[in-house]
Design a protein around this motif. Structure first.
Motif, PDB file in Angstrom:
ATOM      1  N   ALA A  57     119.689  57.658  90.927  1.00 37.79           N
ATOM      2  CA  ALA A  57     119.235  56.811  92.035  1.00 37.79           C
ATOM      3  C   ALA A  57     118.442  57.622  93.044  1.00 37.79           C
ATOM      4  O   ALA A  57     117.421  57.159  93.579  1.00 37.79           O
ATOM      5  CB  ALA A  57     120.432  56.140  92.704  1.00 37.79           C
ATOM      6  N   GLU A  58     118.903  58.842  93.330  1.00 40.29           N
ATOM      7  CA  GLU A  58     118.192  59.717  94.255  1.00 40.29           C
ATOM      8  C   GLU A  58     116.823  60.104  93.699  1.00 40.29           C
ATOM      9  O   GLU A  58     115.823  60.127  94.423  1.00 40.29           O
ATOM     10  CB  GLU A  58     119.020  60.977  94.532  1.00 40.29           C
ATOM     11  N   LEU A  59     116.767  60.404  92.414  1.00 39.67           N
ATOM     12  CA  LEU A  59     115.503  60.787  91.784  1.00 39.67           C
ATOM     13  C   LEU A  59     114.493  59.639  91.841  1.00 39.67           C
ATOM     14  O   LEU A  59     113.342  59.830  92.266  1.00 39.67           O
ATOM     15  CB  LEU A  59     115.751  61.213  90.341  1.00 39.67           C
ATOM     16  N   LEU A  60     114.917  58.464  91.418  1.00 38.46           N
ATOM     17  CA  LEU A  60     114.006  57.312  91.410  1.00 38.46           C
ATOM     18  C   LEU A  60     113.622  56.902  92.827  1.00 38.46           C
ATOM     19  O   LEU A  60     112.459  56.573  93.100  1.00 38.46           O
ATOM     20  CB  LEU A  60     114.657  56.148  90.675  1.00 38.46           C
ATOM     21  N   GLY A  61     114.597  56.917  93.730  1.00 34.35           N
ATOM     22  CA  GLY A  61     114.311  56.543  95.111  1.00 34.35           C
ATOM     23  C   GLY A  61     113.307  57.470  95.763  1.00 34.35           C
ATOM     24  O   GLY A  61     112.378  57.028  96.452  1.00 34.35           O
ATOM     25  N   THR A  62     113.463  58.773  95.532  1.00 30.53           N
ATOM     26  CA  THR A  62     112.527  59.746  96.107  1.00 30.53           C
ATOM     27  C   THR A  62     111.152  59.634  95.461  1.00 30.53           C
ATOM     28  O   THR A  62     110.126  59.764  96.137  1.00 30.53           O
ATOM     29  CB  THR A  62     113.070  61.174  95.941  1.00 30.53           C
ATOM     30  N   ALA A  63     111.113  59.387  94.141  1.00 30.76           N
ATOM     31  CA  ALA A  63     109.827  59.240  93.446  1.00 30.76           C
ATOM     32  C   ALA A  63     109.051  58.043  94.001  1.00 30.76           C
ATOM     33  O   ALA A  63     107.844  58.146  94.265  1.00 30.76           O
ATOM     34  CB  ALA A  63     110.059  59.065  91.947  1.00 30.76           C
ATOM     35  N   VAL A  64     109.736  56.928  94.187  1.00 30.18           N
ATOM     36  CA  VAL A  64     109.081  55.738  94.744  1.00 30.18           C
ATOM     37  C   VAL A  64     108.644  55.994  96.181  1.00 30.18           C
ATOM     38  O   VAL A  64     107.543  55.600  96.597  1.00 30.18           O
ATOM     39  CB  VAL A  64     110.027  54.520  94.677  1.00 30.18           C
ATOM     40  N   LEU A  65     109.500  56.666  96.953  1.00 33.14           N
ATOM     41  CA  LEU A  65     109.170  56.971  98.352  1.00 33.14           C
ATOM     42  C   LEU A  65     107.896  57.796  98.444  1.00 33.14           C
ATOM     43  O   LEU A  65     106.997  57.486  99.234  1.00 33.14           O
ATOM     44  CB  LEU A  65     110.331  57.725  98.991  1.00 33.14           C
ATOM     45  N   VAL A  66     107.802  58.847  97.631  1.00 29.12           N
ATOM     46  CA  VAL A  66     106.622  59.718  97.660  1.00 29.12           C
ATOM     47  C   VAL A  66     105.376  58.961  97.217  1.00 29.12           C
ATOM     48  O   VAL A  66     104.317  59.045  97.860  1.00 29.12           O
ATOM     49  CB  VAL A  66     106.846  60.957  96.760  1.00 29.12           C
ATOM     50  N   PHE A  67     105.488  58.212  96.133  1.00 27.77           N
ATOM     51  CA  PHE A  67     104.331  57.469  95.625  1.00 27.77           C
ATOM     52  C   PHE A  67     103.830  56.463  96.660  1.00 27.77           C
ATOM     53  O   PHE A  67     102.621  56.388  96.945  1.00 27.77           O
ATOM     54  CB  PHE A  67     104.692  56.744  94.327  1.00 27.77           C
ATOM     55  N   VAL A  68     104.733  55.696  97.237  1.00 27.30           N
ATOM     56  CA  VAL A  68     104.343  54.643  98.183  1.00 27.30           C
ATOM     57  C   VAL A  68     103.826  55.233  99.489  1.00 27.30           C
ATOM     58  O   VAL A  68     102.753  54.840  99.982  1.00 27.30           O
ATOM     59  CB  VAL A  68     105.523  53.694  98.453  1.00 27.30           C
ATOM     60  N   LEU A  69     104.558  56.180 100.071  1.00 22.03           N
ATOM     61  CA  LEU A  69     104.140  56.732 101.365  1.00 22.03           C
ATOM     62  C   LEU A  69     102.833  57.497 101.273  1.00 22.03           C
ATOM     63  O   LEU A  69     101.968  57.385 102.151  1.00 22.03           O
ATOM     64  CB  LEU A  69     105.235  57.638 101.928  1.00 22.03           C
ATOM     65  N   ASP A  70     102.671  58.289 100.216  1.00 21.08           N
ATOM     66  CA  ASP A  70     101.420  59.027 100.071  1.00 21.08           C
ATOM     67  C   ASP A  70     100.243  58.082  99.821  1.00 21.08           C
ATOM     68  O   ASP A  70      99.126  58.330 100.276  1.00 21.08           O
ATOM     69  CB  ASP A  70     101.535  60.041  98.935  1.00 21.08           C
ATOM     70  N   THR A  71     100.511  56.988  99.118  1.00 18.31           N
ATOM     71  CA  THR A  71      99.468  55.969  98.928  1.00 18.31           C
ATOM     72  C   THR A  71      99.092  55.322 100.253  1.00 18.31           C
ATOM     73  O   THR A  71      97.907  55.078 100.534  1.00 18.31           O
ATOM     74  CB  THR A  71      99.951  54.888  97.945  1.00 18.31           C
ATOM     75  N   ILE A  72     100.102  55.045 101.073  1.00 23.29           N
ATOM     76  CA  ILE A  72      99.858  54.447 102.391  1.00 23.29           C
ATOM     77  C   ILE A  72      99.026  55.386 103.261  1.00 23.29           C
ATOM     78  O   ILE A  72      98.097  54.959 103.964  1.00 23.29           O
ATOM     79  CB  ILE A  72     101.200  54.113 103.081  1.00 23.29           C
ATOM     80  N   VAL A  73      99.345  56.684 103.225  1.00 26.91           N
ATOM     81  CA  VAL A  73      98.591  57.667 104.012  1.00 26.91           C
ATOM     82  C   VAL A  73      97.125  57.682 103.577  1.00 26.91           C
ATOM     83  O   VAL A  73      96.207  57.631 104.417  1.00 26.91           O
ATOM     84  CB  VAL A  73      99.206  59.078 103.850  1.00 26.91           C
ATOM     85  N   ILE A  74      96.893  57.726 102.272  1.00 25.61           N
ATOM     86  CA  ILE A  74      95.514  57.767 101.763  1.00 25.61           C
ATOM     87  C   ILE A  74      94.758  56.494 102.130  1.00 25.61           C
ATOM     88  O   ILE A  74      93.629  56.552 102.638  1.00 25.61           O
ATOM     89  CB  ILE A  74      95.517  57.962 100.232  1.00 25.61           C
TER      90      ILE A  74
END
Length: 302
Positions: A57-74
């Motif tokens: 759960a931690e792995l998937l949650g962090t992966a989604v967090l990074v993908f979504v937040l970095d996409t939002i920043v870009i």
């Protein structure tokens, strides 16, 4: 902290951890596994299916967090929004709240090494569980950054540093951003405020039960969003992405992208680590001397 009731949904309390370790030393394996190792060499939690389910759960949650937040920043900077830091902060609140609600019942909803480190310092989780969690978070961050790299163009990746944590960027031959000292101080201050103003609610069983899961996760997401907005606004400097407050998220883009992200990565790890130690001192002094729950009880407060 035996005098303070600490609890995270989906995780063992400090007392349960101690009982489990005592049972293990006596030869009673409570993790439903057939492994028996000397506790002085390795913890039985490394072989507990429940811990590894939480780690997924931690792995998937962090992966989604990074993908979504970095996409939002870009996307926020790519669309040339007049107030990109406000847009980023708003979506951080929504994203983080949803991910916390999704992972909280399974793993406690850390998805951040700073949260895990502070949890082990105050006695909410064991060191062995923390090692598994942080490893999963870092792996998830790299996976999230790799997924983002696979869907954006090379020019976008280069122009926006894959949405990673930046202290400064190179524009032509000039470095634009904040100093390392400024970035480090902002990491320490913002991470401590995050722990002090919101995460402690999740660690405290009395407050967490009174407020409910949705409200607790919303408060944590809201505080994180406000801190990102404040840190990126107070400097008023292009090139600085704002306080990371999540070493794993910064690690993901740095490993995949490298360059400036990797050179300044230590700031986004050292700052939260110092903040966690300061938070631990606060907990020991303010919450444990005398036990705050006993003080409330003596005064007839809920």
């Amino acid at each position: 902290m035996d005098s303070v009731v600490l609890h995270i949904v989906g995780q063992d309390s400090p007392r349960k951890v101690e009982e489990s370790n005592a049972n293990f030393r006596q030869g009673k394996n409570t993790s439903r596994t057939s492994f028996n190792f000397p506790p002085c060499f390795i913890s039985h939690e490394f072989f507990s299916p429940e811990v590894w389910r939480a780690a997924v759960a931690e792995l998937l949650g962090t992966a989604v967090l990074v993908f979504v937040l970095d996409t939002i920043v870009i996307s926020s900077y790519q669309t040339k929004t007049e107030t990109p830091n406000l847009v980023i902060s708003f979506f951080i609140v929504i994203t983080l709240t949803i991910l916390l609600l999704a992972t909280f019942p399974i793993s406690g909803g850390h998805i951040n090494p700073a949260i895990t480190f502070s949890a082990v310092l105050v006695g909410v989780i064991s060191p062995s569980r923390a090692i598994v969690y942080v490893s999963a978070q870092c792996a998830g961050a790299v996976l999230g950054a790799l997924a983002l790299k696979a869907v954006v163009s090379s020019s976008t990746e280069e122009a926006f540093s894959l949405g990673g944590c930046t202290v400064s960027v190179i524009v032509g031959a000039v470095s634009v951003g904040v100093t390392t000292g400024q970035a480090l101080w902002l990491e320490i201050i913002c991470t401590f405020v995050l722990l002090f103003a919101s995460v402690w609610i999740a660690f405290d069983d009395r407050q967490a039960k009174a407020m409910g899961l949705v409200r607790v996760c919303s408060i944590i997401g809201g505080v994180a969003g406000v801190l990102v907005f404040v840190s990126s606004t107070v400097t008023a400097t292009k090139g600085y992405a704002g306080a990371g407050m999540n070493p794993a998220r910064c690690l993901g883009a740095a490993v995949v992208r490298g360059g400036q992200l990797w050179n300044s990565l230590w700031v986004f790890w050292a700052g939260p680590a110092i903040a966690c130690l300061l938070f631990y001192v606060y907990v020991k002094i303010v919450r444990n001397l005398p036990p705050w729950t006993e003080v409330l009880s003596r005064n007839g407060l809920p």
